[in-house]
Write a protein that holds these residues in place. Structure first.
Motif, PDB file in Angstrom:
ATOM      1  N   MET A 107      16.413  -6.183   4.712  1.00 23.99           N
ATOM      2  CA  MET A 107      17.204  -5.949   6.023  1.00 23.99           C
ATOM      3  C   MET A 107      17.143  -4.584   6.602  1.00 23.99           C
ATOM      4  N   ILE A 108      17.321  -3.636   5.538  1.00 21.44           N
ATOM      5  CA  ILE A 108      17.209  -2.060   5.865  1.00 21.44           C
ATOM      6  C   ILE A 108      15.819  -1.540   6.278  1.00 21.44           C
ATOM      7  N   LEU A 129      -8.951  -4.307  -1.843  1.00 20.38           N
ATOM      8  CA  LEU A 129      -7.886  -3.125  -1.744  1.00 20.38           C
ATOM      9  C   LEU A 129      -7.198  -3.223  -3.031  1.00 20.38           C
ATOM     10  N   HIS A 130      -6.522  -1.851  -3.066  1.00 22.41           N
ATOM     11  CA  HIS A 130      -5.506  -1.629  -4.359  1.00 22.41           C
ATOM     12  C   HIS A 130      -4.508  -0.484  -3.746  1.00 22.41           C
ATOM     13  N   PRO A 131      -3.696  -0.527  -2.755  1.00 25.74           N
ATOM     14  CA  PRO A 131      -2.952   0.477  -2.259  1.00 25.74           C
ATOM     15  C   PRO A 131      -1.767   0.820  -3.409  1.00 25.74           C
ATOM     16  N   ALA A 132      -1.412   2.220  -3.464  1.00 29.12           N
ATOM     17  CA  ALA A 132      -0.296   2.670  -4.336  1.00 29.12           C
ATOM     18  C   ALA A 132       0.796   1.803  -3.825  1.00 29.12           C
ATOM     19  N   PRO A 133       1.848   1.480  -4.850  1.00 29.45           N
ATOM     20  CA  PRO A 133       3.149   0.803  -4.714  1.00 29.45           C
ATOM     21  C   PRO A 133       4.065   2.031  -4.373  1.00 29.45           C
ATOM     22  N   PRO A 134       5.197   1.636  -3.709  1.00 27.02           N
ATOM     23  CA  PRO A 134       6.420   2.425  -3.533  1.00 27.02           C
ATOM     24  C   PRO A 134       7.171   2.535  -4.869  1.00 27.02           C
ATOM     25  N   TRP A 187      13.295   2.463  -3.249  1.00 27.00           N
ATOM     26  CA  TRP A 187      14.483   2.068  -4.118  1.00 27.00           C
ATOM     27  C   TRP A 187      14.942   0.954  -2.886  1.00 27.00           C
ATOM     28  N   VAL A 188      14.843   0.916  -1.740  1.00 21.14           N
ATOM     29  CA  VAL A 188      15.086  -0.036  -0.775  1.00 21.14           C
ATOM     30  C   VAL A 188      13.954  -1.239  -0.576  1.00 21.14           C
ATOM     31  N   ARG A 189      12.720  -0.649  -0.547  1.00 23.44           N
ATOM     32  CA  ARG A 189      11.555  -1.543  -0.437  1.00 23.44           C
ATOM     33  C   ARG A 189      11.312  -2.240  -1.661  1.00 23.44           C
ATOM     34  N   ASP A 190      11.601  -2.012  -2.893  1.00 22.00           N
ATOM     35  CA  ASP A 190      11.650  -2.642  -3.898  1.00 22.00           C
ATOM     36  C   ASP A 190      12.300  -3.888  -3.985  1.00 22.00           C
ATOM     37  N   GLN A 250       7.036   7.702  -3.254  1.00 20.12           N
ATOM     38  CA  GLN A 250       8.452   7.861  -3.038  1.00 20.12           C
ATOM     39  C   GLN A 250       8.744   6.675  -1.605  1.00 20.12           C
ATOM     40  N   ARG A 251       7.767   6.458  -0.983  1.00 15.58           N
ATOM     41  CA  ARG A 251       8.098   5.569   0.260  1.00 15.58           C
ATOM     42  C   ARG A 251       7.002   4.526   0.196  1.00 15.58           C
TER      43      ARG A 251
END
Length: 335
Positions: A1-2, A185-190, A8-11, A196-197
């Motif tokens: 929700m944030i 596609l294969h974008p890098a994860p947070p 550490w929020v998106r994960d 970091q984002r």
């Protein structure tokens, strides 16, 4: 929700199935050891709210939900295309397991992710039956290779947001003579060890989504998006691009983590425009990687557009998409 892009929020987008399971266990224990105390009522209410929240996100990816993409009624071999997506894990040396799988499934296209020069050499025998190839070996976990039985039209390797993160953009010629667009596609994860984002990942997905929308051609987008099917970013990508998710109404098809059944979610994806119907969608057996391969066979069927409405982005969502691209382009590259 944030609405933060910090890793550490998106994960927390990922473990909804696990949160749902834990909430059920704790709620069950509350019922078993119920003693009438007020805080138990409060905790039970919060748990029920959490359960409902997770279920609303996950439910579309179960068989209890209506299928978004139609199932193929009449097969036309000249208009069929099967794609096998395999994040092979760069350090995985069990290359023969992928060979066995390809020989068994016989897909028209094979997309390998995390494939380096060693994997390229190991897969060289495939070149006899897959003569159309796009090679992008890298030793940073973001190499990719595309092997195709079908002719490729103007294949390009693009680095959209980050220097070391490639994507493959190409046309594919069906046996019927019709052309479709393919994006790998294969974008890098947070994460604390990479970006970091989530800004770079989000920006790449939205950039590709906007390209797809502008071209308005029959399209397939696939790969390891390092994002789950129910996240706001993936939903925004689908709305911006106008693509459909064949998993909706068919199942979760959790592809990661192959070694831990209690830590699995759908990271590997395939989306398609509404002029395709679904013949087959399957998670395949373990190949020694931390991902399960995913196989999807589609039927090109232009008449299906009348029966398969697509979801569209609102004006606010389009503005949010523009903001995501700006944020992603501002981030320093960690690749």
């Amino acid at each position: 929700m944030i609405p933060s892009a910090v890793w550490w929020v998106r994960d927390w987008d990922f473990p909804r199935i696990q949160i749902l399971a834990l909430s059920l266990i704790v709620l069950g224990s509350q019922i078993i050891w119920y003693s009438g105390l007020w805080h138990q009522w409060l905790l039970s209410g919060l748990l029920i709210a959490a359960l409902i929240s997770q279920l609303l996100k996950i439910m579309p990816f179960t068989r209890l939900y209506k299928k978004q993409a139609l199932t193929t009624n009449q097969a036309d071999p000249d208009r069929q295309i099967g794609i096998l997506i395999a994040n092979v894990l760069m350090t995985n040396t069990q290359t023969e397991r992928l060979h066995e799988l390809v020989n068994k499934i016989k897909p028209e296209l094979l997309l390998t992710l995390e494939s380096d020069i060693n994997w390229e050499q190991a897969l060289k025998p495939l070149e006899k039956t897959y003569p159309h190839i796009v090679r992008c070996p890298q030793d940073n976990l973001y190499g990719m290779h595309l092997y195709s039985r079908l002719p490729l039209i103007d294949p390009q390797i693009r680095f959209l947001i980050e220097d070391g993160i490639p994507s493959i953009h190409t046309g594919v010629l069906l046996p019927s003579g019709e052309k479709i667009a393919l994006y790998c596609l294969h974008p890098a994860p947070p994460s604390p060890t990479e970006n970091q984002r989530s800004s770079e990942r989000d920006a790449e997905l939205i950039t590709v989504g906007q390209t797809i929308k502008k071209k308005r051609t029959p399209t397939i987008a696939t790969g390891d998006l390092n994002d789950v099917a129910w996240s706001k970013t993936t939903l925004l990508f689908r709305k911006i691009s106008g693509l459909m998710d064949p998993r909706i109404g068919r199942g979760l098809f959790n592809s990661y983590h192959a070694n831990y059944f209690f830590l699995r979610w759908p990271l590997d994806h395939l989306f398609h425009s509404n002029d395709f119907t679904v013949t087959r969608l399957q998670r395949l057996k373990h190949i020694g990687s931390d991902h399960f391969p995913l196989y999807c066979q589609l039927q090109f069927c232009p008449a299906a557009t009348a029966k398969q409405p697509i979801i569209k982005a609102s004006s606010d969502e389009k503005q949010w998409a523009k903001q995501k691209i700006v944020e992603g382009e501002k981030q320093p590259s960690n690749a």
